[in-house]
Design an enzyme around this catalytic site. Structure first.
Site, mmCIF file in Angstrom:
data_model
loop_
_atom_site.group_PDB
_atom_site.id
_atom_site.type_symbol
_atom_site.label_atom_id
_atom_site.label_comp_id
_atom_site.label_asym_id
_atom_site.label_seq_id
_atom_site.Cartn_x
_atom_site.Cartn_y
_atom_site.Cartn_z
ATOM 1 N N TYR A 1 -19.927 36.445 70.681
ATOM 2 C CA TYR A 1 -19.689 36.480 69.006
ATOM 3 C C TYR A 1 -20.172 37.869 68.659
ATOM 4 O O TYR A 1 -19.834 38.447 67.677
ATOM 5 C CB TYR A 1 -20.765 35.454 68.307
ATOM 6 N N LYS B 1 -22.678 28.908 82.979
ATOM 7 C CA LYS B 1 -21.374 28.620 83.805
ATOM 8 C C LYS B 1 -21.522 29.509 84.984
ATOM 9 O O LYS B 1 -20.424 30.293 85.297
ATOM 10 C CB LYS B 1 -20.094 28.823 82.621
ATOM 11 N N ASP C 1 -20.256 22.387 81.218
ATOM 12 C CA ASP C 1 -19.667 21.283 81.394
ATOM 13 C C ASP C 1 -20.097 19.670 81.575
ATOM 14 O O ASP C 1 -19.989 18.868 80.891
ATOM 15 C CB ASP C 1 -18.217 21.466 82.042
ATOM 16 N N ASP D 1 -23.669 27.190 70.335
ATOM 17 C CA ASP D 1 -22.989 26.731 69.227
ATOM 18 C C ASP D 1 -22.346 25.412 69.327
ATOM 19 O O ASP D 1 -22.458 24.299 68.529
ATOM 20 C CB ASP D 1 -22.171 27.756 68.802
ATOM 21 N N ASP E 1 -23.984 21.176 68.056
ATOM 22 C CA ASP E 1 -23.075 20.394 67.267
ATOM 23 C C ASP E 1 -23.073 18.937 67.946
ATOM 24 O O ASP E 1 -23.104 17.794 67.340
ATOM 25 C CB ASP E 1 -21.846 21.069 67.008
#
Length: 359
Positions: free
Chosen positions: A142, A192, A224, A248, A252
């Site tokens: 970001y 990851k 994942d 992020d 959620d």
């Protein structure tokens, strides 16, 4: 104690939910002898409409000149077609950067009274859901280099760089481990590392910092797999720490397994005690002005502010108990409504929580 709070009501349902949180803070002030002084500023879409930018330099300075920031929500379809540099969300990124807010804490806790609202199987819910996502907030993709270019053949290509330095990973690691020491003493670091160089540095740094906290159990988990485990066995988690984009998305997901995204608060902190506090849900423009919004996530964000920025643990706990009592009394806003419960609006839920503060 007198604290100065910069209030950003923002867009959509932001003004409605922030109003209820301010009522709760004023009630706490009256009961405890403390005082809170508010300065309201525009940020997000309403700032674009008024000033042409999502956050003015003057209002940025007001965020720096306060003890903490309380935010409602920003954004909405009205501003979706603007250039990326002028989108309402740029206000949040700007505030985080200028205030040095590198850590975001998002609790994922299932209130027992909302067990039937969780989308998970009852057998999974019965094991309990109570973990916290510690998200690195001002690094990664970001905030990395980004560009859109036109190739020789006329085709467009876009790229976004996910970059992390050791010190950025180290500081968020310390937040995660010290948070775990105050909870159930377990940290799960998400990356990851089987694919990304940035994740391999993340994992190596986390493993090194973990050695400084021998009282905390530590494990690595691929992102994942984590996404699957949150819906399969969320009770295994205590403190989950990860980089910006993964955090992020996962936070959620975590909020939804607890029954309602409208219930979840968050805090963003840097090196000092000054932070920014906000619910994790969006501006919900489709219900703005209808008195249907759930103010609890914002009210609990104010409670987090009292605890983490102002050191008012007792007062923070008082708000949490008032919310819990409202749920036990059977009151629900539309997002968490179920059979046999009493449907109330945003203002009425605020009224009930205020009444419970006296109990």
């Amino acid at each position: 104690m007198n604290k100065k709070i910069t209030v950003i009501k923002g867009d959509g349902i932001g003004p409605e939910i922030i109003t209820q949180a301010m009522r709760v803070l004023d009630k706490i002030a009256d009961k405890s002898g403390h005082s809170f002084t508010y300065q309201e500023i525009l940020a997000g879409g309403c700032s674009i409409d008024e000033y042409g930018v999502p956050l003015t330099k003057e209002n940025e300075e007001k965020c720096l000149a306060c003890d903490s920031v309380l935010l409602g929500a920003v954004g909405g379809p009205k501003w979706d077609k603007l250039d990326a540099s002028l989108r309402p969300e740029k206000a949040l990124l700007g505030i985080r950067k200028v205030m040095g807010l590198y850590s975001n804490l998002r609790p994922a806790k299932l209130f027992s009274e909302l067990a039937d609202a969780s989308p998970l199987k009852p057998s999974i819910v019965a094991q309990g859901i109570d973990f916290i996502v510690v998200r690195e907030l001002i690094g990664g993709i970001y905030f990395g280099e980004r560009k859109t270019e036109t190739l020789e053949n006329g085709e467009k290509r876009a790229s976004d760089v996910m970059a992390y330095s050791e010190h950025e990973i180290e500081r968020i690691a310390h937040v995660a481990f010290t948070t775990a020491q105050k909870r159930r003493k377990k940290v799960t670091s998400i990356d990851k590392a089987n694919v990304l160089d940035s994740s391999r540095l993340w994992r190596a740094t986390m493993e090194r910092i973990a050695k400084e906290y021998p009282d905390v159990t530590f494990e690595n988990m691929l992102v994942d797999n984590t996404a699957m485990q949150i819906v399969k066995n969320p009770s295994q988690f205590d403190v989950v720490v990860t980089e910006n984009m993964f955090g992020d998305i996962l936070s959620d997901e975590a909020s939804m397994v607890t029954g309602s995204i409208g219930m979840i608060p968050s805090s963003s902190l840097g090196e000092g005690t000054r932070g920014m506090y906000e619910p994790i849900h969006g501006s919900a423009p489709d219900i703005a002005g209808t008195d249907k919004a759930n103010p609890i996530g914002t009210i609990l964000s104010a409670a987090m502010m009292l605890k983490y920025s102002f050191g008012l643990d007792k007062e923070s706990e008082c708000i949490e108990k008032a919310v819990d009592l409202a749920l036990k009394q059977g009151y629900r806003t539309g997002d968490m409504m179920s059979d046999g419960k009493t449907l109330v609006g945003c203002i009425k839920m605020g009224d009930i929580i205020l009444e419970n503060l006296d109990k």
